[in-house]
Scaffold this motif. Structure first.
Motif, mmCIF file in Angstrom:
data_model
loop_
_atom_site.group_PDB
_atom_site.id
_atom_site.type_symbol
_atom_site.label_atom_id
_atom_site.label_comp_id
_atom_site.label_asym_id
_atom_site.label_seq_id
_atom_site.Cartn_x
_atom_site.Cartn_y
_atom_site.Cartn_z
ATOM 1 N N ALA A 77 40.336 -6.972 -54.970
ATOM 2 C CA ALA A 77 40.788 -5.962 -54.006
ATOM 3 C C ALA A 77 42.046 -6.512 -53.346
ATOM 4 C CB ALA A 77 39.723 -5.684 -52.957
ATOM 5 N N LEU A 78 43.008 -5.625 -53.072
ATOM 6 C CA LEU A 78 44.246 -6.041 -52.425
ATOM 7 C C LEU A 78 44.427 -5.290 -51.115
ATOM 8 C CD1 LEU A 78 46.977 -6.305 -55.236
ATOM 9 C CD2 LEU A 78 45.176 -7.926 -54.594
ATOM 10 N N VAL A 79 44.939 -6.010 -50.124
ATOM 11 C CA VAL A 79 45.236 -5.424 -48.812
ATOM 12 C C VAL A 79 46.654 -5.802 -48.428
ATOM 13 C CG1 VAL A 79 44.653 -5.409 -46.357
ATOM 14 C CG2 VAL A 79 42.828 -5.537 -48.063
ATOM 15 N N PHE A 80 47.438 -4.815 -48.001
ATOM 16 C CA PHE A 80 48.785 -5.096 -47.506
ATOM 17 C C PHE A 80 48.775 -4.939 -45.994
ATOM 18 C CE2 PHE A 80 53.028 -5.474 -49.609
ATOM 19 C CZ PHE A 80 53.696 -5.933 -48.487
ATOM 20 N N SER A 81 49.302 -5.945 -45.306
ATOM 21 C CA SER A 81 49.366 -5.931 -43.847
ATOM 22 C C SER A 81 50.789 -6.239 -43.415
ATOM 23 C CB SER A 81 48.403 -6.971 -43.271
ATOM 24 O OG SER A 81 48.542 -7.073 -41.870
ATOM 25 N N GLY A 82 51.346 -5.407 -42.521
ATOM 26 C CA GLY A 82 52.704 -5.657 -42.072
ATOM 27 C C GLY A 82 53.178 -4.609 -41.092
ATOM 28 N N THR A 83 54.494 -4.404 -41.063
ATOM 29 C CA THR A 83 55.107 -3.458 -40.148
ATOM 30 C C THR A 83 55.736 -2.313 -40.930
ATOM 31 O OG1 THR A 83 57.140 -4.777 -40.148
ATOM 32 C CG2 THR A 83 55.565 -5.180 -38.369
ATOM 33 N N ALA A 84 56.051 -1.228 -40.210
ATOM 34 C CA ALA A 84 56.674 -0.053 -40.824
ATOM 35 C C ALA A 84 57.432 0.716 -39.759
ATOM 36 C CB ALA A 84 55.620 0.840 -41.482
ATOM 37 N N GLY A 85 58.267 1.660 -40.222
ATOM 38 C CA GLY A 85 58.981 2.541 -39.314
ATOM 39 C C GLY A 85 58.233 3.855 -39.147
ATOM 40 N N GLY A 86 58.115 4.333 -37.926
ATOM 41 C CA GLY A 86 57.412 5.573 -37.673
ATOM 42 C C GLY A 86 58.224 6.792 -38.079
ATOM 43 N N LEU A 87 57.562 7.760 -38.709
ATOM 44 C CA LEU A 87 58.197 9.010 -39.132
ATOM 45 C C LEU A 87 57.557 10.237 -38.495
ATOM 46 C CD1 LEU A 87 58.918 8.931 -42.992
ATOM 47 C CD2 LEU A 87 60.581 9.252 -41.157
ATOM 48 N N GLY A 88 56.254 10.290 -38.525
ATOM 49 C CA GLY A 88 55.524 11.465 -38.084
ATOM 50 C C GLY A 88 55.629 11.702 -36.582
ATOM 51 N N TYR A 212 45.563 -1.283 -62.657
ATOM 52 C CA TYR A 212 44.527 -2.279 -62.931
ATOM 53 C C TYR A 212 43.141 -1.829 -62.476
ATOM 54 C CZ TYR A 212 47.803 -5.957 -64.347
ATOM 55 O OH TYR A 212 48.746 -6.693 -65.012
ATOM 56 N N ARG A 213 43.082 -0.665 -61.828
ATOM 57 C CA ARG A 213 41.815 -0.151 -61.295
ATOM 58 C C ARG A 213 41.175 -1.130 -60.324
ATOM 59 N NH1 ARG A 213 39.231 3.082 -66.534
ATOM 60 N NH2 ARG A 213 41.078 4.411 -66.861
ATOM 61 N N VAL A 214 42.014 -1.616 -59.419
ATOM 62 C CA VAL A 214 41.591 -2.548 -58.377
ATOM 63 C C VAL A 214 41.704 -1.842 -57.033
ATOM 64 C CG1 VAL A 214 42.262 -4.659 -57.143
ATOM 65 C CG2 VAL A 214 42.175 -4.646 -59.642
ATOM 66 N N PRO A 215 40.688 -1.910 -56.188
ATOM 67 C CA PRO A 215 40.763 -1.268 -54.872
ATOM 68 C C PRO A 215 41.946 -1.774 -54.061
ATOM 69 C CG PRO A 215 38.521 -1.953 -55.358
ATOM 70 C CD PRO A 215 39.380 -2.549 -56.425
ATOM 71 N N PHE A 216 42.545 -0.849 -53.309
ATOM 72 C CA PHE A 216 43.723 -1.186 -52.524
ATOM 73 C C PHE A 216 43.661 -0.480 -51.175
ATOM 74 C CE2 PHE A 216 47.872 0.347 -51.039
ATOM 75 C CZ PHE A 216 48.475 -0.869 -50.771
ATOM 76 N N ALA A 217 44.163 -1.150 -50.136
ATOM 77 C CA ALA A 217 44.259 -0.535 -48.816
ATOM 78 C C ALA A 217 45.425 -1.178 -48.077
ATOM 79 C CB ALA A 217 42.960 -0.716 -48.027
ATOM 80 N N ALA A 218 45.947 -0.468 -47.078
ATOM 81 C CA ALA A 218 47.103 -0.984 -46.350
ATOM 82 C C ALA A 218 47.031 -0.588 -44.886
ATOM 83 C CB ALA A 218 48.397 -0.458 -46.957
ATOM 84 N N VAL A 219 47.488 -1.502 -44.034
ATOM 85 C CA VAL A 219 47.595 -1.238 -42.600
ATOM 86 C C VAL A 219 48.971 -1.700 -42.151
ATOM 87 C CG1 VAL A 219 46.485 -3.452 -42.046
ATOM 88 C CG2 VAL A 219 46.581 -1.628 -40.327
ATOM 89 N N ARG A 220 49.637 -0.843 -41.378
ATOM 90 C CA ARG A 220 50.991 -1.137 -40.920
ATOM 91 C C ARG A 220 51.108 -0.872 -39.426
ATOM 92 N NH1 ARG A 220 55.035 -3.451 -44.372
ATOM 93 N NH2 ARG A 220 54.438 -3.010 -46.530
ATOM 94 N N CYS A 221 51.724 -1.812 -38.727
ATOM 95 C CA CYS A 221 52.009 -1.656 -37.307
ATOM 96 C C CYS A 221 53.424 -1.100 -37.167
ATOM 97 C CB CYS A 221 51.888 -3.007 -36.609
ATOM 98 S SG CYS A 221 52.158 -2.925 -34.830
ATOM 99 N N ILE A 222 53.596 -0.086 -36.345
ATOM 100 C CA ILE A 222 54.893 0.567 -36.205
ATOM 101 C C ILE A 222 55.797 -0.261 -35.300
ATOM 102 C CG2 ILE A 222 56.084 2.665 -35.483
ATOM 103 C CD1 ILE A 222 54.296 2.927 -37.995
ATOM 104 N N SER A 223 56.889 -0.753 -35.895
ATOM 105 C CA SER A 223 57.819 -1.629 -35.180
ATOM 106 C C SER A 223 59.045 -0.884 -34.677
ATOM 107 C CB SER A 223 58.270 -2.772 -36.095
ATOM 108 O OG SER A 223 58.923 -2.246 -37.255
ATOM 109 N N ASP A 224 59.292 0.332 -35.185
ATOM 110 C CA ASP A 224 60.470 1.098 -34.790
ATOM 111 C C ASP A 224 60.262 2.547 -35.223
ATOM 112 O OD1 ASP A 224 62.140 1.565 -37.563
ATOM 113 O OD2 ASP A 224 61.036 -0.331 -37.586
ATOM 114 N N ARG A 225 61.115 3.417 -34.738
ATOM 115 C CA ARG A 225 61.160 4.784 -35.235
ATOM 116 C C ARG A 225 62.233 4.832 -36.309
ATOM 117 N NH1 ARG A 225 57.811 8.991 -35.119
ATOM 118 N NH2 ARG A 225 59.670 10.272 -35.362
#
Length: 257
Positions: A77-88, A212-225
């Motif tokens: 299983a893979l998890v991505f953790s990091g930051t992102a820009g807000g859109l919505g 690869y049929r491997v479970p994946f999930a991601a969480v991102r903290c909004i660092s900017d708009r």
């Protein structure tokens, strides 16, 4: 035999500051290993056999890192953790986005295929694994509440103008283009009105995991708009807030809240 209750997980971060606290909590059991100019750290992370990698920025870097985690390190299983820009609308700095779907906003093979569709797959959106997505969402909600209830954390948030951070779940966009202006953000919102945030890696990892049929999930903290309507010192925000979010969310998700 792998422990199906606690599968070996791969945790990706794009930037060193985003990974730093996770490494501090990793109980290393094997020497650092290098693959494709990237360092892979193997150990125990809150009860899980885990491999941590600093992917770097961009879809290719993220995809090759994800492939190594699965094909060379046997991650289930893979998890991505990091930051992102807000859109919505209503997605502000300090909020957390858990990806229910991921899409590559710069992918366009039209007229051979519909815009955004990954050729020969028949789809443009790649869903996060339901179970892992729920775990990250529950962990994120608890982490946000914990930050607000902790006096020192609340002061750090207030110092950056963050008073009521929220959890959002939905569509996360990725592309090899940094979205930093009103016209770029407006174009994405017009084309993909349900998009919550944008980064440069997540959707590529989601596609690799689907292959690869491997479970994946991601969480991102909004660092900017992403539309540049709000600014903040990124390095300060990552050091004071984002890396703590990332570590807290994963700790709570892996420990079962």
């Amino acid at each position: 035999m792998p422990d199906r209750r606690n599968p070996r997980i791969g945790v990706l971060s794009a930037l060193q500051a985003e990974q730093q606290l996770l490494l501090q909590h990793l109980l290393a059991v094997r020497p650092l290993q290098l693959r494709g100019q990237r360092a892979f750290h193997r150990g125990r992370l809150w009860g899980y056999d885990a491999v941590l990698v600093l992917s770097g920025v961009g879809k290719v870097a993220a995809a090759t890192s994800a492939t190594s985690l699965i094909a060379e390190f046997g991650c289930e299983a893979l998890v991505f953790s990091g930051t992102a820009g807000g859109l919505g609308e209503g997605v502000g700095i300090g909020d957390v986005v858990v990806a229910e779907q991921c899409l590559q906003h710069d992918l366009d093979a039209s007229p051979l295929f519909p815009r955004f569709e990954v050729p020969l797959t028949g789809r443009s959106r790649f869903a996060g694994d339901p179970a892992w997505t729920e775990r990250l969402a529950a962990g994120a909600q608890r982490a946000l509440q914990g930050m607000l209830e902790d006096d020192a954390s609340a002061i750090r948030l207030q110092g950056l103008g963050i008073t009521a951070p929220r959890l959002h779940r939905g569509l996360l966009l990725s592309g090899d283009r940094f979205i930093s202006g009103p016209s770029q953000a407006a174009e994405l919102r017009e084309l993909l009105p349900d998009a919550l945030a944008v980064d440069m890696e997540t959707a590529a990892v989601a596609q690799v995991c689907a292959d690869y049929r491997v479970p994946f999930a991601a969480v991102r903290c909004i660092s900017d708009r992403a539309d540049a309507s709000a600014h903040i010192d990124f390095d300060r925000f990552t050091t004071l807030i984002a890396r703590h979010y990332g570590a807290a969310v994963l700790r709570l998700a892996l420990r079962g809240y």
